[in-house]
Every structure is written in structure tokens, then in C-alpha cells.
Motif scaffolding. Structure first.
Motif, short mmCIF file in Angstrom:
data_model
loop_
_atom_site.label_atom_id
_atom_site.label_comp_id
_atom_site.label_asym_id
_atom_site.label_seq_id
_atom_site.Cartn_x
_atom_site.Cartn_y
_atom_site.Cartn_z
N ALA A 71 43.35 91.49 61.47
CA ALA A 71 43.26 91.82 60.18
C ALA A 71 41.88 92.52 60.17
CB ALA A 71 43.25 90.75 59.26
N ARG A 72 41.77 93.48 59.10
CA ARG A 72 40.53 94.16 58.80
C ARG A 72 40.00 93.59 57.22
NH1 ARG A 72 41.44 98.79 60.82
NH2 ARG A 72 40.82 98.04 62.61
N VAL A 73 38.87 93.18 57.23
CA VAL A 73 38.17 92.77 55.95
C VAL A 73 37.00 93.63 55.42
CG1 VAL A 73 37.37 90.93 54.60
CG2 VAL A 73 38.91 90.57 56.47
N GLN A 74 37.06 94.34 54.14
CA GLN A 74 36.08 95.15 53.77
C GLN A 74 35.80 94.94 52.29
OE1 GLN A 74 38.69 98.85 54.54
NE2 GLN A 74 36.80 99.71 55.55
N GLY A 75 34.40 94.91 52.00
CA GLY A 75 34.16 94.76 50.79
C GLY A 75 32.70 94.24 50.52
N PRO A 76 32.34 93.44 49.43
CA PRO A 76 30.99 93.20 49.13
C PRO A 76 30.68 91.99 50.38
CG PRO A 76 31.98 93.30 47.14
CD PRO A 76 33.14 93.71 48.30
N ALA A 77 29.34 92.04 50.93
CA ALA A 77 29.14 91.07 52.41
C ALA A 77 29.07 90.04 51.97
CB ALA A 77 27.94 91.73 52.84
N ARG A 78 28.48 89.53 50.66
CA ARG A 78 28.40 88.02 50.27
C ARG A 78 29.46 87.55 50.16
NH1 ARG A 78 24.01 87.61 45.04
NH2 ARG A 78 22.05 87.95 46.24
N GLY A 79 30.79 88.09 49.53
CA GLY A 79 31.74 87.30 49.40
C GLY A 79 32.63 87.13 50.69
N ILE A 80 32.44 88.04 51.76
CA ILE A 80 33.05 87.97 52.83
C ILE A 80 32.44 86.77 53.69
CG2 ILE A 80 33.24 89.27 55.28
CD1 ILE A 80 33.55 91.88 53.89
N LEU A 81 31.06 86.74 53.66
CA LEU A 81 30.55 85.62 54.33
C LEU A 81 30.82 84.45 53.84
CD1 LEU A 81 27.14 87.42 54.93
CD2 LEU A 81 28.89 86.91 56.64
N THR A 82 30.91 84.09 52.30
CA THR A 82 31.29 82.92 51.73
C THR A 82 32.49 82.54 52.21
OG1 THR A 82 29.81 83.34 49.98
CG2 THR A 82 31.73 81.81 49.52
N ALA A 83 33.69 83.41 52.11
CA ALA A 83 35.12 83.17 52.38
C ALA A 83 35.57 82.98 53.96
CB ALA A 83 35.91 84.19 51.89
N GLU A 84 34.53 83.47 54.87
CA GLU A 84 34.75 83.35 56.21
C GLU A 84 35.35 82.23 56.73
OE1 GLU A 84 32.33 84.22 60.38
OE2 GLU A 84 31.46 84.20 58.61
N ARG A 85 34.50 81.00 56.51
CA ARG A 85 34.71 79.55 57.16
C ARG A 85 36.25 79.13 56.75
NH1 ARG A 85 33.79 79.28 61.58
NH2 ARG A 85 36.15 78.69 61.55
N VAL A 86 36.36 79.00 55.44
CA VAL A 86 37.71 78.73 54.80
C VAL A 86 39.01 79.56 55.33
CG1 VAL A 86 39.14 78.28 52.69
CG2 VAL A 86 36.71 77.52 52.92
#
Length: 293
Positions: free
Chosen positions: A84-99
Motif C-alpha cells: 500500500a502507499r500512504v500520502q498526506g499530512p505527515a503528522r497524521g501519517i506518523l500518528t496513525a502508523e503504529r495502530v
């Protein structure tokens, strides 16, 4: 596929657990207008399960994040595959990454283990099914993962079928009560749409359980010889399920006895999370018009 409302409920609870008052690290270190592109990469071979669950983690953190699935649930993949590829605001990507990773890794681990069991009984006609030995709160997702691995689901909960196990039978026949009579009386109280499964641990229980009208008979911790005998004695009058002592080393021999169903608690209680990673491949800082390496 798991219902999206159920996915959102589970993922929201996981996000609330992981960032109850926000992501202090990302909010401190990462500029609010920074963007990033990251890829979900396989560190080992496996079977994918939970791509919608993975995507939900990012969507629920920030609806501006886009997740492009490059593989589908049930797909087998090799080491190095980009799933999968994830694109967008970096803060949100890093927040959601672990879950997102925790859930897709868990589900893919269950799917991959299930696929190995299904392959081991190929050609026998036996179905591999899960049990209620699931992670509390994650049953819906783990049941989907079993399906993605080619397995089938047993009853979802205590509310879905009547399943008389050893302790039920001990109470039911207390004081010398006849088992067949007790089961027939139970059937009289059952809704007409309900299914009755009875667990036995000895061959000498079969006649009473058949007389009682069981729809499925579970042969629990039987030897291979006794499984074969049980299948012959039941002779199509009920679905035959084998349970107990099932492993990848034993499942093919169990299937060869002629049982219809093999329930495997290990699919969910012993599956190892698959090694998947989320790698940032492009990042753009505040005010950037293009991507930086």
C-alpha cells in the motif's frame, strides 16, 4: 469483509488508547504543513489481511490522508512487496502508523497461518475453522483474517448456536440423568433455526448424542483410530468436527480420517504477527512545493 462500522469502532478504540491526548512527538517535531508519502512493505512472505483496517487508521486520524491499496486481502506476497502507499499530512501519517501496522500485521499473521493449515488438508474435503479463542475486542478482525487465509468461521459468539461442551454435559446429566433424554428436551426448547453441537470425549457417548438429535458432533482430543471409528459410527447422521491436538504436524492425518470440520484454536491464539513496515519514501517540509528525498 468486516463491516466498516465495526472496523471504525475497533480502530477508534485503538487510536484512543495510543494517543489519548494527541501525538506529542509529531505535534512537537513535525511542522503542521509537512507532507509525506510512505509505503507498506513486506519484510517477509505472507498473505495479506486487513488492508481496509490499515487504511481506516489513517482516515480516522486525518481524512486528508490517502491510502492506495496495491494488494488485496487474501493475496499472497513475497519479501519486499509494496502492499500500500500512504500520502498526506505527515503528522497524521506518523500518528496513525503504529495502530495501522499493529492491526494489519496481526491480521496478516492469522491469514498466513490459516493458509498453511488449509494447504495441509487440500483434497480431503475437511474444512479448517476457527474458534472463540480470539484476542478480546478483535474477534471480528481475526475472523476476517481466517477467511482471507482460506479458512471458515465457527460460531461467532455464545449467542449464535447451542454448543454443549463437557462442563455443560456434566451439569445436564447431574444425578444420573439420561443424556439422550436431556438433549431431546433441550431441542424442544430450541428456536427452530438454531443449531445443536455436542462435544464428546469418548466413543461410548456417541449413541446417546445421536439419539439426542445433535446436528454436529465434536470429537474432542480423539486418537486417529478413534476419529476414524467415530466417523464410521456417525455415518453421515451429523456433521463430524475434530478438535484438540491439532497442529500443522497432525492436521493432515486428522483430515484423512474423514471428519468434516477441523477446529483450530491456534489460528488466532498462536498466530505470530507478520513483519510489515511503513517506510517514508518522500517527505516535504513546510511550504515546500516539491518532494524532498
Amino acid at each position: 469483509m468486516t463491516d466498516h462500522r465495526e472496523i471504525d469502532r475497533i480502530v477508534t478504540a485503538a487510536l484512543d488508547e495510543d494517543a489519548p491526548w494527541g501525538d506529542l512527538t509529531s505535534e512537537t517535531l513535525i511542522p503542521a504543513d509537512a507532507t509525506a508519502t510512505a509505503e507498506l512493505v513486506a519484510r517477509e512472505p505472507g498473505v495479506l489481511s486487513g488492508i481496509d483496517v490499515f487504511a481506516a487508521a489513517f482516515r480516522l486520524v486525518d481524512a486528508r490522508i490517502a491510502v492506495e491499496a496495491l494488494a488485496a486481502d487474501g493475496d499472497a506476497f513475497d519479501t519486499g512487496a509494496v502492499l500500500a502507499r500512504v500520502q498526506g499530512p505527515a503528522r497524521g501519517i506518523l500518528t496513525a502508523e503504529r495502530v495501522g501496522l499493529n492491526l494489519v500485521q496481526r491480521m496478516s499473521g492469522v491469514a498466513g497461518l490459516t493458509a498453511r493449515y488449509v494447504a495441509a488438508v487440500a483434497g480431503t474435503g475437511a474444512r479448517i475453522v476457527d474458534t472463540r479463542k480470539t484476542t478480546p475486542g478483535l474477534r471480528s478482525l481475526e475472523r476476517q483474517a481466517v477467511r482471507d487465509g482460506g479458512g471458515r468461521n465457527h460460531r461467532r459468539s455464545l449467542s449464535d448456536a447451542i454448543m454443549a461442551k463437557d462442563n455443560h454435559l456434566a451439569v445436564l446429566t447431574a444425578g444420573g440423568r439420561d443424556l439422550a433424554t436431556a438433549l431431546r428436551e433441550a431441542r424442544e426448547r430450541m428456536p427452530h433455526t438454531a443449531h445443536l453441537e455436542v462435544e464428546v470425549d469418548r466413543l461410548d457417548q456417541l449413541d446417546a448424542v445421536l439419539d439426542g438429535g445433535a446436528d454436529t458432533i465434536m470429537l474432542d482430543n480423539f486418537s486417529l483410530d478413534d476419529l476414524g471409528t467415530g466417523v464410521q459410527r456417525i455415518a453421515g447422521r451429523a456433521v463430524v468436527e475434530a478438535s484438540g491436538g491439532v497442529s500443522l504436524d497432525t492436521v493432515a492425518a486428522i483430515a484423512a480420517t474423514g471428519v468434516d470440520v477441523i477446529s483450530v484454536g491456534a489460528l488466532t491464539h498462536s498466530a505470530r504477527a507478520l513483519d510489515l513496515g511503513l517506510d517514508v519514501v518522500i517527505s516535504a517540509g513546510p511550504g515546500a512545493s516539491g518532494a524532498a528525498p
